[in-house]
Enzyme design. Structure first.
Site: not given
Ligand code: NAI
Length: 705
Positions: A493, A455, A422, A443
């Site tokens: 994120n 992703e 991540s 991801h």
């Protein structure tokens, strides 16, 4: 060039929908016009006894209205004048002197279902692709061609509210149970079953399904009906923000018109539909629909798509990924550290199939078959034929690199190694591999079974072929992948963490956890930032924030609150029962240990909270564009909606920024920068856009090099 064909044989008229050069049948206004002309022909033919409506497309009856046409409508009046024309045509069908039968073999959605409801009878096939639904609510409106009027008449109030307000689809069996269709059978039996159904129709032997006693009772009396409306409103309020109007208005239309004369009801529906279809909310929901389509088509079909994978790591993410691959692929091999982990994997993966069992999209046998096909290995045996190895072990660079080296020893030269990291750079993770072109970041989001977004992160060595094969694989597994650049936090994120962090800064300055969570939930986020932090896991949030801090420095500091909650109080969030909240089975309350040191008397307004938490995301999103880590504004809007829960009806973070005005955002950021320092420093791109009087829709030349 016609889309509809009329055949007359043995006093039976058959209209077949087969849209010219289209994969699916849609109801455009041109198609409706053709239908109108054919209905006139049928009306004038006194020889006819029955009309059949069917489709020539495999697995599709009519998939809905042509959304592009609705998207193009600019004003309420424009929608209204067109919708009234559509209503007239459906009324003409309903009022034919002969009975009409919709033969539904495949998707019967939205306008397609409204068309079928305007027929006297409906038969559906047991083909698994036969699904009936009113998905309009997901586009920011509701059925506008008589659906809110005809459905309650056919299946009652409770069943109609359920279908119209949720947008869920049902199969033929369920449709038969609630009376939406009159008979079901296998498409292979069409010839004789349809013939005998026609005979029953002509002999007036087809009976309307009676409502259940309890539904009938509840719907027939004023007070019990009011109770239904009250409970329905409560359940909408639990799930949907007030500023997303569609379900509230749909309920209101049904409430106002139930048991009223049809002409009155259809007028109320047309007016309300026109209002909604012309709103920005609805345009944004349609935009999102097309973005799903665009990203799901973002690959070239290969001759031999990946069907054979291995998963290494079976924690929270690994189990979700095993479930996903087991559902869609032929062969899934699982690398375990100890064989006694196998029973826990099977048990977790089988739980993830529960929703398919509940929805009856899979049978118990089918699930068992999928679980039995999984194979396990404690070492790297039996991996020569594996086409893709997906790693989801702990977030540790060395441990991951060692795993890749082991994999490279046993895999074929064409096999792909993918990591679900991540936060660790894909470039770094591939540094010790020989075959860097076949290495890639994939991801997934937690929980894997619920989150559509993935992703895809190539390194500078990853080949186009690898990106294409992985995209194809993910789409075939029902995910929607976007390709993003290899930067810390990738896209979701990187943009979302500053939002969570900012909420913690506001808490430290004196706003309560409850107020902050409520303000952002009311803004439209699916949950407030503190509940989100507890849900994701404070440890995970902390580690990602730390990585962002290492990469972006002072611009993304770790807030002292997060530091204290993780390092001093050692709280983990919901998984351990205690974090910013104390989580009990039946309730959750704020954890006073977290808030104790702060003087919670200094209040910020909800607007100030929203500006700080949302504008900091806009600024970061603007940096992502500026740095070229995404290909377009669409990628960011889509990622934030599907990966972070940004309200879809606000169009994603950058459409929202355009709507509040970039100058406004910039001025606030400048002010916050002067008060709180560098984390609010406006991005260069934002300044350039304002300087040039452009925005994220019109200013492409300012970031596309
Ligand atoms: P987890 O802690 O639930 O599972 C880690 C798994 O790795 C366990 O099965 C453990 O037995 C195994 N493991 C630990 N050390 C190992 C080693 N040296 N060699 C092989 N296996 C080892 O972690 P989680 O949450 O499933 O995360 C896995 C990966 O997915 C991490 O890279 C994480 O950053 C990433 N990720 C996590 C998300 C989340 O929300 N939890 C979301 C997206 C990505």
């Amino acid at each position: 060039m016609t889309n509809l064909d009329l055949k007359i044989e043995n006093k039976i008229a058959t209209i077949t929908f087969d849209l010219y050069k289209e994969r699916v049948n849609k109801l455009s206004f041109r198609v409706l016009e053709e239908l109108d002309n054919l209905l006139d022909e049928i009306k004038d033919n006194s020889e006819l006894e029955v009309l059949i409506l069917q489709s020539a497309k495999p697995n599709i009856f009519v998939a809905g209205a042509d959304i592009k046409e609705i998207e193009a409508f600019k004003t309420e009046d424009e929608v209204y004048s067109n919708i009234v024309k559509g209503d007239d045509i459906f009324n003409k069908l309903e009022n034919l002197s002969i009975p009409s039968i919709a033969y539904i073999n495949g998707a019967c959605m939205g306008g397609g279902l409204e068309l079928a409801l305007a027929c006297t009878y409906r038969v559906a096939t047991t083909n698994p692709k036969t699904k009936l639904a009113f998905p309009e609510i997901k586009l920011g409106f509701f059925p506008g061609l008589g659906g809110t009027q005809r459905a309650p008449r056919e299946i009652g109030l409770i069943n109609s509210l359920d279908l119209i307000l949720t947008g869920k689809s049902i199969d033929a069996k369920k449709a038969l149970r609630i009376g939406l269709v009159h008979e079901i059978f296998d498409d292979g039996q069409k010839e004789f079953r349809l013939k005998s159904f026609i005979q029953k129709v002509l002999d007036s032997e087809v009976k309307k399904k009676k409502q259940s006693f309890i539904n009938n009772f509840l719907e027939n009396f004023y007070f019990t009906r009011e109770f239904i409306y009250y409970k329905t409103l409560q359940s909408i309020e639990k799930k949907v923000n007030r500023d997303f109007n569609a379900p509230y208005m749909a309920l209101e239309v049904i409430k106002q018109t139930f048991k009223k004369p049809f002409e009155e009801g259809i007028e109320v529906e047309a007016r309300a539909f026109s209002k909604l279809a012309a709103t920005k909310e609805s345009k944004y929901m349609i935009e999102l629909f097309f973005l799903f389509e665009k990203f799901n088509k973002g690959f070239k079909k290969t001759e031999k798509p990946i069907s054979n994978v291995t998963v290494i790591g079976n924690g929270v993410m690994g189990k979700g990924i095993i479930w996903l691959f087991s559902k869609f692929l032929n062969e899934v091999r699982i690398k375990v550290r100890k064989l006694d982990q196998v029973s826990s994997i099977i048990s977790s993966v089988s739980k993830l199939y529960n929703s398919s069992l509940r929805r009856r999209s899979m049978s118990k046998n089918q699930v068992e078959f999928k679980l039995n096909k999984l194979s396990y290995t404690q070492n790297y045996d039996g991996m020569q034929n594996i086409e893709l190895a997906l790693e989801a072990i702990i977030e540790d660079e060395r441990a991951k690199k060692d795993t890749f080296l082991e994999l490279e020893k046993v895999l074929d030269k064409d096999s792909i190694i993918a990591t679900n990291t991540s936060s660790i750079s894909i470039e770094k993770l591939s540094s010790e591999l020989k075959n860097k072109k076949n290495f890639i970041g994939v991801h997934f989001f937690n929980p894997v079974n619920m989150m559509p977004l993935v992703e895809i992160i190539p390194s500078s060595h990853t080949s186009k072929k690898t990106i294409n094969r992985v995209t194809e694989l993910l789409v075939s597994c029902g995910k929607t992948p976007i390709v993003v650049g290899d930067c810390a936090g990738f896209i979701v994120n990187r943009i979302l963490l500053p939002y969570l962090n900012e909420a913690a800064f506001i808490l430290e300055e004196g706003s309560s956890i409850k107020q902050i969570d409520k303000a952002l939930k009311d803004f439209g986020m699916p949950m407030g930032p503190f509940i989100l932090a507890d849900t994701v896991g404070i440890d995970i949030g902390y580690k990602v924030t730390k990585i962002l801090n290492d990469s972006y420095g002072e611009r993304m500091p770790i807030s002292p609150v997060l530091d204290r909650v993780y390092n001093d109080l050692e709280l983990l969030g919901a998984k351990s029962g205690i974090g910013f909240y104390i989580h009990n089975k039946t309730f959750k309350k704020v954890n006073e240990d977290v808030t104790k040191p702060y003087n919670l008397n200094r209040q910020f307004t909800d607007e100030q909270i929203i500006q700080r938490c949302i504008y900091i995301m806009i600024n970061e999103a603007s940096r992502c564009l500026e740095e070229g880590v995404v290909e377009s504004v669409d990628v960011i809007n889509f990622a934030l909606i599907t990966g972070a829960g940004f309200p879809p009806y606000k169009g994603g973070i950058l459409n929202y920024a355009n709507d509040v005005g970039l100058e406004n955002v910039l001025n606030h950021l400048k002010d916050l920068h002067s008060r709180y320092g560098i984390r609010f420093k406006p991005s260069k791109l934002l300044e350039k856009l304002v300087e040039n009087k452009k925005d994220f829709k019109t200013g492409g030349e300012l970031w596309i090099s």
